[in-house]
Design a protein around this motif. Structure first.
Motif, PDB file in Angstrom:
ATOM      1  N   UNK A 115       0.842  -1.205   0.000  1.00 37.52           N
ATOM      2  CA  UNK A 115       0.000   0.000   0.000  1.00 37.52           C
ATOM      3  C   UNK A 115       0.873   1.249   0.000  1.00 37.52           C
ATOM      4  N   UNK A 116       1.902   1.260   0.817  1.00 43.66           N
ATOM      5  CA  UNK A 116       2.804   2.424   0.879  1.00 43.66           C
ATOM      6  C   UNK A 116       3.552   2.594  -0.446  1.00 43.66           C
ATOM      7  N   UNK A 117       3.976   1.491  -1.069  1.00 45.78           N
ATOM      8  CA  UNK A 117       4.684   1.568  -2.352  1.00 45.78           C
ATOM      9  C   UNK A 117       3.789   2.142  -3.442  1.00 45.78           C
ATOM     10  N   UNK A 118       2.532   1.736  -3.464  1.00 46.52           N
ATOM     11  CA  UNK A 118       1.590   2.279  -4.460  1.00 46.52           C
ATOM     12  C   UNK A 118       1.336   3.756  -4.187  1.00 46.52           C
ATOM     13  N   UNK A 119       1.230   4.131  -2.924  1.00 48.99           N
ATOM     14  CA  UNK A 119       1.035   5.547  -2.596  1.00 48.99           C
ATOM     15  C   UNK A 119       2.256   6.372  -3.003  1.00 48.99           C
ATOM     16  N   UNK A 120       3.447   5.822  -2.827  1.00 48.38           N
ATOM     17  CA  UNK A 120       4.665   6.508  -3.269  1.00 48.38           C
ATOM     18  C   UNK A 120       4.657   6.673  -4.782  1.00 48.38           C
ATOM     19  N   UNK A 121       4.255   5.626  -5.502  1.00 48.68           N
ATOM     20  CA  UNK A 121       4.188   5.715  -6.959  1.00 48.68           C
ATOM     21  C   UNK A 121       3.192   6.781  -7.400  1.00 48.68           C
ATOM     22  N   UNK A 122       2.042   6.827  -6.772  1.00 42.60           N
ATOM     23  CA  UNK A 122       1.042   7.860  -7.108  1.00 42.60           C
ATOM     24  C   UNK A 122       1.591   9.243  -6.789  1.00 42.60           C
ATOM     25  N   UNK A 123       2.265   9.387  -5.668  1.00 42.31           N
ATOM     26  CA  UNK A 123       2.874  10.672  -5.320  1.00 42.31           C
ATOM     27  C   UNK A 123       3.930  11.104  -6.325  1.00 42.31           C
ATOM     28  N   UNK A 124       4.739  10.158  -6.777  1.00 43.77           N
ATOM     29  CA  UNK A 124       5.748  10.482  -7.791  1.00 43.77           C
ATOM     30  C   UNK A 124       5.099  10.902  -9.102  1.00 43.77           C
ATOM     31  N   UNK A 125       3.988  10.264  -9.441  1.00 40.10           N
ATOM     32  CA  UNK A 125       3.285  10.637 -10.674  1.00 40.10           C
ATOM     33  C   UNK A 125       2.705  12.041 -10.566  1.00 40.10           C
ATOM     34  N   UNK A 126       2.095  12.370  -9.426  1.00 34.99           N
ATOM     35  CA  UNK A 126       1.543  13.711  -9.246  1.00 34.99           C
ATOM     36  C   UNK A 126       2.627  14.773  -9.187  1.00 34.99           C
TER      37      UNK A 126
END
Length: 100
Positions: A16-27
């Motif tokens: 979950x944290x890794x996916x949130x990091x990926x979304x944050x990097x995309x934004x």
């Protein structure tokens, strides 16, 4: 069994944290960092496409000649990279919360 359940919970939280990091990097627009993350997953994706039989990939994806499909390679690279990040996070969570 207790250790397995603890690690599974930490791995789920790490994913979950890794996916949130990926979304944050995309934004944030840091696509160079995302490309670097994808590079870490490419070797594992390549090995899995080469070692697992063609029939497995055909049944799983419905794509003929899956080993040479660029879209599938990219998706497997992303999954492998997220798995690696989540595993590292899970090991950190295990050490943080379940220290002997």
């Amino acid at each position: 069994m207790r250790l397995f359940m603890q690690f599974s919970a930490c791995l789920a939280l790490g994913l979950v944290v890794a996916v949130m990091i990926l979304i944050g990097l995309m934004f944030a627009g840091w696509f160079d960092l995302i490309d670097g993350l994808l590079l870490t997953g490419k070797p594992l994706a390549h090995v899995s496409l080469m070692l697992l039989p063609e029939g497995f990939w055909n049944a799983l994806t419905g794509i003929q000649d899956a080993a040479n499909n660029g879209t599938l390679r990219s998706f497997l690279s992303l999954c492998a990279a997220l798995g690696q990040v989540s595993l590292l996070l899970a090991l950190g969570f295990m050490r943080l919360w379940y220290r002997p």
